[in-house]
Design an enzyme around this catalytic site. Structure first.
Site, PDB file in Angstrom:
ATOM      1  N   HIS A   1       0.809  -1.192  -0.062  1.00  0.00           N
ATOM      2  CA  HIS A   1       0.174   0.076   0.155  1.00  0.00           C
ATOM      3  C   HIS A   1       0.755   1.130   0.001  1.00  0.00           C
ATOM      4  O   HIS A   1       0.326   2.240   0.622  1.00  0.00           O
ATOM      5  CB  HIS A   1      -1.076  -0.168   1.172  1.00  0.00           C
ATOM      6  CG  HIS A   1      -1.993  -1.097   1.350  1.00  0.00           C
ATOM      7  ND1 HIS A   1      -2.682  -1.536   2.276  1.00  0.00           N
ATOM      8  CD2 HIS A   1      -2.455  -1.674   0.044  1.00  0.00           C
ATOM      9  CE1 HIS A   1      -3.437  -2.239   1.930  1.00  0.00           C
ATOM     10  NE2 HIS A   1      -3.475  -2.553   0.708  1.00  0.00           N
TER      11      HIS A   1
ATOM     12  N   LYS B   1      -2.627  -2.416  -7.891  1.00  0.00           N
ATOM     13  CA  LYS B   1      -3.011  -2.921  -9.204  1.00  0.00           C
ATOM     14  C   LYS B   1      -2.369  -4.368  -9.660  1.00  0.00           C
ATOM     15  O   LYS B   1      -1.009  -4.713  -9.198  1.00  0.00           O
ATOM     16  CB  LYS B   1      -2.290  -1.994 -10.498  1.00  0.00           C
ATOM     17  CG  LYS B   1      -2.467  -2.052 -11.582  1.00  0.00           C
ATOM     18  CD  LYS B   1      -3.589  -0.887 -12.153  1.00  0.00           C
ATOM     19  CE  LYS B   1      -3.932  -1.227 -13.468  1.00  0.00           C
ATOM     20  NZ  LYS B   1      -4.914  -2.476 -13.658  1.00  0.00           N
TER      21      LYS B   1
ATOM     22  N   LYS C   1       7.416  -4.360 -10.075  1.00  0.00           N
ATOM     23  CA  LYS C   1       7.329  -4.208 -11.436  1.00  0.00           C
ATOM     24  C   LYS C   1       6.935  -2.572 -11.613  1.00  0.00           C
ATOM     25  O   LYS C   1       7.453  -1.789 -12.393  1.00  0.00           O
ATOM     26  CB  LYS C   1       6.178  -5.328 -12.155  1.00  0.00           C
ATOM     27  CG  LYS C   1       6.141  -5.153 -13.472  1.00  0.00           C
ATOM     28  CD  LYS C   1       4.997  -6.130 -13.978  1.00  0.00           C
ATOM     29  CE  LYS C   1       5.362  -7.363 -13.607  1.00  0.00           C
ATOM     30  NZ  LYS C   1       4.434  -8.466 -14.106  1.00  0.00           N
TER      31      LYS C   1
ATOM     32  N   LYS D   1      -2.667  -8.767  -6.823  1.00  0.00           N
ATOM     33  CA  LYS D   1      -3.044  -9.812  -8.088  1.00  0.00           C
ATOM     34  C   LYS D   1      -4.463 -10.593  -7.558  1.00  0.00           C
ATOM     35  O   LYS D   1      -4.715 -10.733  -6.262  1.00  0.00           O
ATOM     36  CB  LYS D   1      -2.067 -10.729  -7.880  1.00  0.00           C
ATOM     37  CG  LYS D   1      -1.965 -11.562  -9.452  1.00  0.00           C
ATOM     38  CD  LYS D   1      -1.322 -10.876 -10.305  1.00  0.00           C
ATOM     39  CE  LYS D   1      -1.320 -11.480 -11.584  1.00  0.00           C
ATOM     40  NZ  LYS D   1      -0.245 -10.738 -12.680  1.00  0.00           N
TER      41      LYS D   1
END
Ligand code: NAD
Length: 470
Positions: A62, A68, A92, A104
């Site tokens: 966070h 995302k 990433k 995810k």
């Protein structure tokens, strides 16, 4: 010898890189650990029976919001797998300067066993579960496609979310990878494969490094073997062949490996797979059914673009490539990587190489929040300015520019042009950031460690700026 799990592999890579930084232990612990794990079970009526579906959403970090990460439909989905993928998303995003935390989702189903109506039911019910717990929203957590899902599923997610968020002005930014007609962005479907191409092309431009592994610089004419001919694999193949002039000599799918040493016609294979639903039987190549046949084929670039742990201790000795370009997430285990690096194989790591998808997802989210297509305001303005410039040059030189050339010169950027240019800039910029860390820090020997160091430094910088770790 038993190998570490996918999650353990990601943690091993992180720890290796963390040891090369000077950040305090508490800060590194915070960067490493998953912040929230939501495990759920929900019933869905399939035919006359109820099935209880197991699913997950993990928000790894966070430190930036929203979080995302894609949603995967796979019978192998597990909490550990989703945690590993969410962690990779954090690093990433940091690496390519996409201002999100990592997340995810995973739904444990074999998506090929369900019809479209049943998949829609499962997707919508999963979305409702996410809404109930505040695990989706344009400012909270924004899913995208991954293995087994695509723009169709993203459209169902948006529609379900909107049903509940009736007054939310930015609701369409709750998910990315949507169809263009449903507030998606041009260029998202190809984005991961296109980013893979840009990354490989840039590595091949590094003359000294390529010379050291016996390759001439440039992607043109280089042989390529790809595992997985889904979204990422097929676009990597077609763009590398068409724009880069690479020779794709083998494509491995679940039925076996298609091989043609003279090169496979990728556009024809895409059309064949679309009409037949499989690659076997394709007339332009021979089908090898032997296990791991794809690894044995000598090639310059090996591109695993299917699932994790595909190159492991059991088959690593078969690898016959100079470069491994990780288009999939986690396709090479940590132990296999050690062996490959000792052999001098150059590995372009997943967290960098497949970041094109999240980069263009970021552009889509920005488009959704601005409620306007990219290029709408400036395309014609730029076109007119360019036209004035060409006319001035014609007047000053007395020479006439042909109609075709003129059109090329004055062209203003459409959404697809801007997306591709933003993606190329992002991939090249990140490549050189990683390379600089690899060249500058003596103890950093490979691209994965360099990528982790680079990303960890950026996340640590965020926490320090927040005053969380003074
Ligand atoms: P996809 O479902 O579109 O395609 C995967 C393909 O791999 C399918 O055609 C499947 O049949 C094939 N496959 C599965 N197991 C195989 C095996 N053992 N051997 C050969 N082929 C096999 O999935 P995708 O979206 O292309 O994702 C592939 C990988 O890329 C995953 O690791 C995913 O996490 C990663 N990734 C995807 C995106 C994206 O934007 N879709 C972004 C980043 C990373």
């Amino acid at each position: 010898m038993k190998e570490p799990s996918f999650y353990e592999n990601v943690m091993i890579s992180f720890e290796r890189a963390a040891a090369l930084t000077k950040h305090p232990k508490g800060l590194l612990d915070q960067i490493r650990e998953c912040n929230c794990v939501y495990q759920m079970r929900f019933p869905v009526k399939i035919g006359k029976q109820y099935e209880v579906i197991e699913a997950y959403r993990v928000q790894h970090s966070h430190h930036r919001l929203p979080t995302k990460g894609g949603i995967r439909f796979s019978e192998h989905a597990s909490q550990e797998e989703v945690m590993a993928l969410a962690a990779l998303m954090t690093f990433k995003c940091a690496l390519v300067d996409v201002p999100f935390g990592g997340a995810k989702g995973g739904v444990k189903i074999n998506h090929k066993k369900y019809n479209v109506d049943q998949l829609e039911k499962i997707t919508r019910r999963y979305t409702v579960e996410l809404i109930r717990k505040g695990f989706i929203g344009p400012s909270l957590d924004v899913p995208a496609p991954d293995y087994g899902t695509g723009s169709r599923e993203m459209a169902w997610i948006l529609d379900t979310y909107r049903t509940f968020a009736t007054t939310e002005i930015d609701a369409v930014g709750c998910v990315t990878g949507k169809p263009v007609s449903q507030n998606g962005i041009r260029g998202r479907t190809e984005a991961t494969g296109r980013g893979v191409y840009y990354g490989i092309r840039e590595l091949l431009e590094q003359e000294a490094e390529m010379k050291a592994i016996g390759l001439t610089p440039g992607i043109e004419g280089k042989t390529m073997v790809i595992q997985g001919f889904g979204n990422v694999g097929s676009y990597t193949a077609s763009i590398s062949a068409e724009e880069g002039g690479a020779k794709v000599i083998a494509i491995a799918e679940v039925e076996g490996t298609l091989h043609n040493p003279d090169g496979i016609n990728i556009n024809k294979l895409v059309a064949y797979k679309k009409s037949k639903g499989k690659v076997s039987g394709f007339p332009g190549a021979k089908l090898l059914t032997e296990k791991d046949a794809w690894l044995k084929i000598p090639c310059d670039i090996l591109v695993p673009a299917a699932l994790e742990s595909q190159i492991n201790l059991g088959n690593v000795k078969l690898v016959n490539a100079k470069i491994i370009a990780e288009a999939a997430n986690g396709p090479v285990t940590a132990k296999a990587e050690e062996i490959l690096l000792k052999k001098g194989v150059v590995i372009l790591p997943d967290m960098y190489l497949n970041a094109g998808g999240v980069t263009v997802s970021y552009f889509e989210w920005l488009k959704n929040l601005s409620h306007m297509r990219f290029g709408r305001m400036d395309k014609r303005f730029n076109q007119n300015t360019n036209m004035n410039m060409v006319s001035l040059i014609e007047n000053m030189t007395g020479k006439h520019v042909s109609k075709r050339k003129k059109q090329e010169l004055i062209k203003g950027g459409d959404e697809i042009d801007l997306v591709r240019s933003g993606l190329e800039e992002t991939m090249l910029n990140a490549f050189h950031q990683i390379r600089e860390v690899k060249n500058r820090r003596k103890k950093v020997k490979d691209y994965r460690s360099a990528a982790f160091v680079c990303a960890t430094d950026k996340i640590a910088g965020d926490y320090l700026a927040m005053g969380v770790f003074p």
